[in-house]
Scaffold this motif. Structure first.
Motif, PDB file in Angstrom:
ATOM      1  N   PHE A   1      -1.242  -3.501   0.528  1.00 43.33           N
ATOM      2  CA  PHE A   1      -0.227  -4.427   0.040  1.00 43.33           C
ATOM      3  C   PHE A   1      -0.867  -5.757  -0.343  1.00 43.33           C
ATOM      4  O   PHE A   1      -1.754  -6.249   0.348  1.00 43.33           O
ATOM      5  CB  PHE A   1       0.854  -4.667   1.109  1.00 43.33           C
ATOM      6  N   TRP A   2      -0.372  -6.297  -1.433  1.00 44.01           N
ATOM      7  CA  TRP A   2      -0.787  -7.622  -1.881  1.00 44.01           C
ATOM      8  C   TRP A   2       0.461  -8.493  -1.888  1.00 44.01           C
ATOM      9  O   TRP A   2       1.381  -8.287  -2.680  1.00 44.01           O
ATOM     10  CB  TRP A   2      -1.396  -7.523  -3.276  1.00 44.01           C
ATOM     11  N   ILE A   3       0.507  -9.467  -0.966  1.00 43.05           N
ATOM     12  CA  ILE A   3       1.664 -10.347  -0.820  1.00 43.05           C
ATOM     13  C   ILE A   3       1.403 -11.630  -1.593  1.00 43.05           C
ATOM     14  O   ILE A   3       0.336 -12.237  -1.471  1.00 43.05           O
ATOM     15  CB  ILE A   3       1.916 -10.694   0.665  1.00 43.05           C
ATOM     16  N   SER A   4       2.386 -12.085  -2.376  1.00 43.19           N
ATOM     17  CA  SER A   4       2.232 -13.333  -3.128  1.00 43.19           C
ATOM     18  C   SER A   4       3.584 -14.017  -3.279  1.00 43.19           C
ATOM     19  O   SER A   4       4.629 -13.467  -2.926  1.00 43.19           O
ATOM     20  CB  SER A   4       1.629 -13.050  -4.516  1.00 43.19           C
ATOM     21  N   GLY A   5       3.560 -15.224  -3.809  1.00 49.18           N
ATOM     22  CA  GLY A   5       4.785 -15.994  -4.053  1.00 49.18           C
ATOM     23  C   GLY A   5       4.686 -16.675  -5.399  1.00 49.18           C
ATOM     24  O   GLY A   5       4.381 -16.061  -6.408  1.00 49.18           O
TER      25      GLY A   5
ATOM     26  N   ALA B   1      -3.763  -0.829 -18.743  1.00 48.64           N
ATOM     27  CA  ALA B   1      -4.230  -1.615 -17.608  1.00 48.64           C
ATOM     28  C   ALA B   1      -5.690  -2.035 -17.803  1.00 48.64           C
ATOM     29  O   ALA B   1      -6.054  -3.186 -17.554  1.00 48.64           O
ATOM     30  CB  ALA B   1      -4.082  -0.809 -16.314  1.00 48.64           C
ATOM     31  N   LEU B   2      -6.522  -1.123 -18.252  1.00 44.09           N
ATOM     32  CA  LEU B   2      -7.933  -1.439 -18.471  1.00 44.09           C
ATOM     33  C   LEU B   2      -8.098  -2.518 -19.538  1.00 44.09           C
ATOM     34  O   LEU B   2      -8.949  -3.405 -19.418  1.00 44.09           O
ATOM     35  CB  LEU B   2      -8.697  -0.180 -18.864  1.00 44.09           C
ATOM     36  N   ASN B   3      -7.263  -2.459 -20.584  1.00 42.39           N
ATOM     37  CA  ASN B   3      -7.314  -3.492 -21.615  1.00 42.39           C
ATOM     38  C   ASN B   3      -6.882  -4.845 -21.060  1.00 42.39           C
ATOM     39  O   ASN B   3      -7.439  -5.885 -21.408  1.00 42.39           O
ATOM     40  CB  ASN B   3      -6.423  -3.107 -22.801  1.00 42.39           C
ATOM     41  N   TRP B   4      -5.868  -4.826 -20.181  1.00 42.38           N
ATOM     42  CA  TRP B   4      -5.384  -6.070 -19.576  1.00 42.38           C
ATOM     43  C   TRP B   4      -6.459  -6.693 -18.696  1.00 42.38           C
ATOM     44  O   TRP B   4      -6.638  -7.907 -18.691  1.00 42.38           O
ATOM     45  CB  TRP B   4      -4.122  -5.785 -18.768  1.00 42.38           C
TER      46      TRP B   4
ATOM     47  N   ASN C   1       3.448  -1.952  -8.761  1.00 35.63           N
ATOM     48  CA  ASN C   1       1.997  -1.823  -8.857  1.00 35.63           C
ATOM     49  C   ASN C   1       1.621  -1.555 -10.305  1.00 35.63           C
ATOM     50  O   ASN C   1       2.494  -1.413 -11.175  1.00 35.63           O
ATOM     51  CB  ASN C   1       1.446  -0.764  -7.897  1.00 35.63           C
ATOM     52  N   GLN C   2       0.326  -1.532 -10.573  1.00 33.41           N
ATOM     53  CA  GLN C   2      -0.111  -1.354 -11.962  1.00 33.41           C
ATOM     54  C   GLN C   2       0.431  -0.061 -12.563  1.00 33.41           C
ATOM     55  O   GLN C   2       0.782  -0.008 -13.745  1.00 33.41           O
ATOM     56  CB  GLN C   2      -1.647  -1.358 -12.023  1.00 33.41           C
ATOM     57  N   PHE C   3       0.513   0.988 -11.752  1.00 32.26           N
ATOM     58  CA  PHE C   3       0.960   2.288 -12.247  1.00 32.26           C
ATOM     59  C   PHE C   3       2.406   2.244 -12.733  1.00 32.26           C
ATOM     60  O   PHE C   3       2.783   2.963 -13.660  1.00 32.26           O
ATOM     61  CB  PHE C   3       0.804   3.340 -11.147  1.00 32.26           C
ATOM     62  N   THR C   4       3.245   1.400 -12.077  1.00 37.60           N
ATOM     63  CA  THR C   4       4.663   1.354 -12.440  1.00 37.60           C
ATOM     64  C   THR C   4       4.935   0.550 -13.704  1.00 37.60           C
ATOM     65  O   THR C   4       6.015   0.659 -14.284  1.00 37.60           O
ATOM     66  CB  THR C   4       5.509   0.755 -11.300  1.00 37.60           C
TER      67      THR C   4
ATOM     68  N   LEU D   1      -4.549   2.606  -9.350  1.00 38.73           N
ATOM     69  CA  LEU D   1      -3.310   2.008  -9.836  1.00 38.73           C
ATOM     70  C   LEU D   1      -2.140   2.338  -8.916  1.00 38.73           C
ATOM     71  O   LEU D   1      -1.232   1.539  -8.739  1.00 38.73           O
ATOM     72  CB  LEU D   1      -2.977   2.500 -11.245  1.00 38.73           C
ATOM     73  N   LYS D   2      -2.194   3.515  -8.299  1.00 44.81           N
ATOM     74  CA  LYS D   2      -1.052   3.987  -7.521  1.00 44.81           C
ATOM     75  C   LYS D   2      -1.044   3.481  -6.086  1.00 44.81           C
ATOM     76  O   LYS D   2       0.002   3.454  -5.440  1.00 44.81           O
ATOM     77  CB  LYS D   2      -1.048   5.525  -7.502  1.00 44.81           C
TER      78      LYS D   2
END
Length: 325
Positions: A219-223, A244-247, A234-237, A286-287
Motif C-alpha cells: 500500500f502507498w498512502i498519500s494525501g 504506464a511505461l510511457n507515463w 493502482n496502475q493496472f486499474t 501494476l497489480k
C-alpha cells in the motif's frame, strides 16, 4: 486484528486525531502530511504567501479580504488572533497528548525549523516520524506482520531534488534524492507486507513512482490532493501496460545534468540508478501495489485492517454537497 487509522492534511487542527482514534477504535494512526508542524515562532518564518493561505483556507476566510498587497503584520495579527497555526505547540509543551501512536510524514506546508528540532531529538509523546532514518516493523510472536516507512514533503523535479535534507524554507518543505537513496539503503527488509507513506500522490509524479516501485509496498498512502473522498487505485486499474511505461518515461534531463556535475552523494547516485532501472513489461507490478489517496482529515479518513496476513479497507467521507438550484 490491527486497526490503522489513515488520515492526512490536518493543517494543525490536531484534536481530530484523538477524536477519530476513539471513534474508530484504532490501534495506531498513519498521517500522510500537512500535519501542522508549527511552533509559536513559525508565524515569523513563513512567507507572505503561506501566511495568506493559512487565512484563506480557514473558517475565518470570509471575515477578511487578504491578497498579495495585504501587509505582513496584518496577516500575522489575524493568524495569531485565531490561532491558525494550530495546536502543535500544545503537544510540544505536553499540555496535549496523542492517545495512541501516530506515525507521520511531513507535508509540503510545514515549518522546516520545527521539523529540524524533531529530527534533532525533540520528543512528542506517541508521535513517531517517518523519514529516511526512521521506519518501523510490526511483529507478533516474533514474526513480521508488516513494515511501515515513508518520506514526506513535496517532490519537485528540479535542482531542489539535490538540496541537503531536510530541505525547505518559509513554510514549504520538499524531499531530496539523497533521502530516497538513504531510505532504500536503510529499509533492508523490503519483503511483503509493507506500507509506504508520502504526502504527494503517486498518480501525479512518474519519477517518484519509479523510485517506489523498487520498494514494492503493498500500500502507498498519500494525501495532498484535497479530494472529497478516499481514492483507491493502482496502475493496472487506470492504465494499460504500454501506457504506464510511457507515463513513467518522464524527462530526467535536470537530474542527469546535476549527476554529471559530480557534486553528489552516494545516496543520490543510488536514487538516480533506481530511477534509471528497467521496468519489466509485465503486469504483475501494476497489480500488486495499491494507492490510497486521502482527503483532508475534516472531510474523511480510512481504516486499514490487518488480520491473518490479510489487509482490508474501510473508507469514510462527508461526501459531496450538491447545491440545489
Amino acid at each position: 486484528m490491527t486497526r490503522i487509522l489513515l488520515i492526512s492534511d490536518t493543517h494543525g487542527n490536531l484534536d481530530i486525531i484523538n477524536e477519530l482514534a476513539l471513534k474508530t477504535n484504532a490501534d495506531c494512526i498513519i498521517h500522510a502530511g500537512d500535519f501542522g508542524f508549527y511552533d509559536e515562532k513559525s508565524v515569523y518564518r513563513l512567507s507572505h504567501r503561506e501566511l495568506r493561505l493559512l487565512i484563506t483556507h480557514s473558517k475565518f476566510r470570509n471575515q477578511y479580504s487578504v491578497d498579495s498587497d495585504t501587509k505582513r503584520d496584518q496577516l500575522i495579527e489575524i493568524i495569531k488572533k485565531h490561532t491558525l497555526l494550530g495546536d502543535f505547540p500544545e503537544y510540544i509543551s505536553g499540555d496535549k497528548k496523542f492517545n495512541i501512536p501516530v506515525y507521520a510524514v511531513w507535508g509540503n506546508h510545514e515549518d522546516v525549523e520545527v521539523l529540524k528540532t524533531i529530527r534533532n531529538g525533540l520528543q512528542i509523546d506517541n508521535l513517531f516520524m517517518l523519514d529516511e532514518n526512521h521506519f518501523y516493523e510490526f511483529e507478533q510472536n516474533n514474526e513480521l506482520e508488516f513494515s511501515l516507512y515513508g518520506l514526506g514533503g513535496n517532490f519537485l523535479v528540479s535542482k531542489k531534488l539535490f538540496d541537503n535534507p531536510i530541505a525547505g524554507r518559509c513554510g514549504k518543505v520538499w524531499s531530496t534524492l539523497h533521502q530516497f537513496g538513504a531510505l532504500y539503503k536503510n529499509v533492508i527488509r523490503k519483503s511483503k507486507p509493507s506500507i509506504f507513506v508520502s504526502h504527494v500522490s503517486p498518480g501525479k509524479e512518474p519519477l517518484l513512482t519509479r523510485l517506489i516501485i523498487n520498494f514494492m509496498p503493498n500500500f502507498w498512502i498519500s494525501g495532498h490532493m484535497g479530494a472529497p473522498f478516499t481514492c483507491v487505485w493502482n496502475q493496472f486499474t487506470i492504465r494499460e501496460i504500454n501506457e504506464a511505461l510511457n507515463w513513467f518515461d518522464a524527462d530526467i534531463s535536470v537530474i542527469e545534468e546535476h549527476i554529471k556535475s559530480g557534486q553528489i552523494t552516494e545516496e543520490v547516485m543510488l536514487a538516480y540508478e533506481i530511477i534509471k532501472r528497467h521496468i519489466p513489461k509485465k503486469d504483475f507490478w501494476l497489480k500488486k501495489m495499491w494507492n490510497i489517496n486521502l482527503p483532508d482529515a475534516k472531510d474523511g479518513y480510512a481504516i486499514l485492517n490487518y488480520s491473518d496476513e490479510r489487509f482490508s479497507l474501510e473508507t469514510y467521507s462527508r461526501g459531496l454537497k450538491l447545491n440545489a438550484k
